[in-house]
Design a protein around this motif. Sequence first.
Motif, PDB file in Angstrom:
ATOM      1  N   GLY A  35       0.817  -1.211   0.000  1.00 51.25           N
ATOM      2  CA  GLY A  35       0.000   0.000   0.000  1.00 51.25           C
ATOM      3  C   GLY A  35       0.849   1.258   0.000  1.00 51.25           C
ATOM      4  N   LYS A  36       1.903   1.268   0.796  1.00 51.24           N
ATOM      5  CA  LYS A  36       2.791   2.429   0.836  1.00 51.24           C
ATOM      6  C   LYS A  36       3.498   2.628  -0.500  1.00 51.24           C
ATOM      7  CE  LYS A  36       3.612   2.320   5.791  1.00 51.24           C
ATOM      8  NZ  LYS A  36       4.596   2.068   6.860  1.00 51.24           N
ATOM      9  N   LYS A  37       3.931   1.515  -1.112  1.00 45.54           N
ATOM     10  CA  LYS A  37       4.585   1.611  -2.422  1.00 45.54           C
ATOM     11  C   LYS A  37       3.615   2.152  -3.467  1.00 45.54           C
ATOM     12  CE  LYS A  37       7.873  -2.148  -1.767  1.00 45.54           C
ATOM     13  NZ  LYS A  37       8.270  -3.496  -2.199  1.00 45.54           N
ATOM     14  N   MET A  38       2.365   1.672  -3.413  1.00 45.44           N
ATOM     15  CA  MET A  38       1.373   2.126  -4.376  1.00 45.44           C
ATOM     16  C   MET A  38       1.075   3.617  -4.192  1.00 45.44           C
ATOM     17  SD  MET A  38       0.655  -0.315  -6.378  1.00 45.44           S
ATOM     18  CE  MET A  38      -0.816   0.252  -7.164  1.00 45.44           C
ATOM     19  N   CYS A  39       1.020   4.080  -2.943  1.00 46.19           N
ATOM     20  CA  CYS A  39       0.794   5.511  -2.693  1.00 46.19           C
ATOM     21  C   CYS A  39       1.918   6.337  -3.288  1.00 46.19           C
ATOM     22  CB  CYS A  39       0.677   5.778  -1.196  1.00 46.19           C
ATOM     23  SG  CYS A  39      -0.891   5.291  -0.504  1.00 46.19           S
ATOM     24  N   CYS A  40       3.145   5.886  -3.117  1.00 46.14           N
ATOM     25  CA  CYS A  40       4.285   6.608  -3.685  1.00 46.14           C
ATOM     26  C   CYS A  40       4.222   6.612  -5.210  1.00 46.14           C
ATOM     27  CB  CYS A  40       5.598   5.983  -3.215  1.00 46.14           C
ATOM     28  SG  CYS A  40       5.938   6.259  -1.479  1.00 46.14           S
ATOM     29  N   MET A  41       3.859   5.475  -5.788  1.00 43.17           N
ATOM     30  CA  MET A  41       3.767   5.393  -7.247  1.00 43.17           C
ATOM     31  C   MET A  41       2.680   6.320  -7.779  1.00 43.17           C
ATOM     32  SD  MET A  41       4.313   1.290  -7.806  1.00 43.17           S
ATOM     33  CE  MET A  41       3.602   1.316  -9.407  1.00 43.17           C
ATOM     34  N   VAL A  42       1.543   6.356  -7.115  1.00 45.55           N
ATOM     35  CA  VAL A  42       0.445   7.220  -7.542  1.00 45.55           C
ATOM     36  C   VAL A  42       0.847   8.687  -7.406  1.00 45.55           C
ATOM     37  CG1 VAL A  42      -1.904   7.975  -6.974  1.00 45.55           C
ATOM     38  CG2 VAL A  42      -1.375   5.547  -7.104  1.00 45.55           C
TER      39      VAL A  42
END
Length: 54
Positions: A35-42
């Motif tokens: 989830g944290k990685k996805m937030c950074c990617m977004v």
Amino acid sequence: MFKRFATGIVVGAAAAIVILPQLDRKTQRAVRRTGKKMCCMVGDAYDNVLHYIK
């Protein structure tokens, strides 16, 4: 388009709140990291789009 994106975020967060407590600790940690990685990617994608528009 933004409304659909925001709705997806809300629905996904609600599903995570319901499902996450039932998982073991290792899986919970993996879900949080993802989830944290996805937030950074977004966030990066959003910044790129804003930079492209300017």
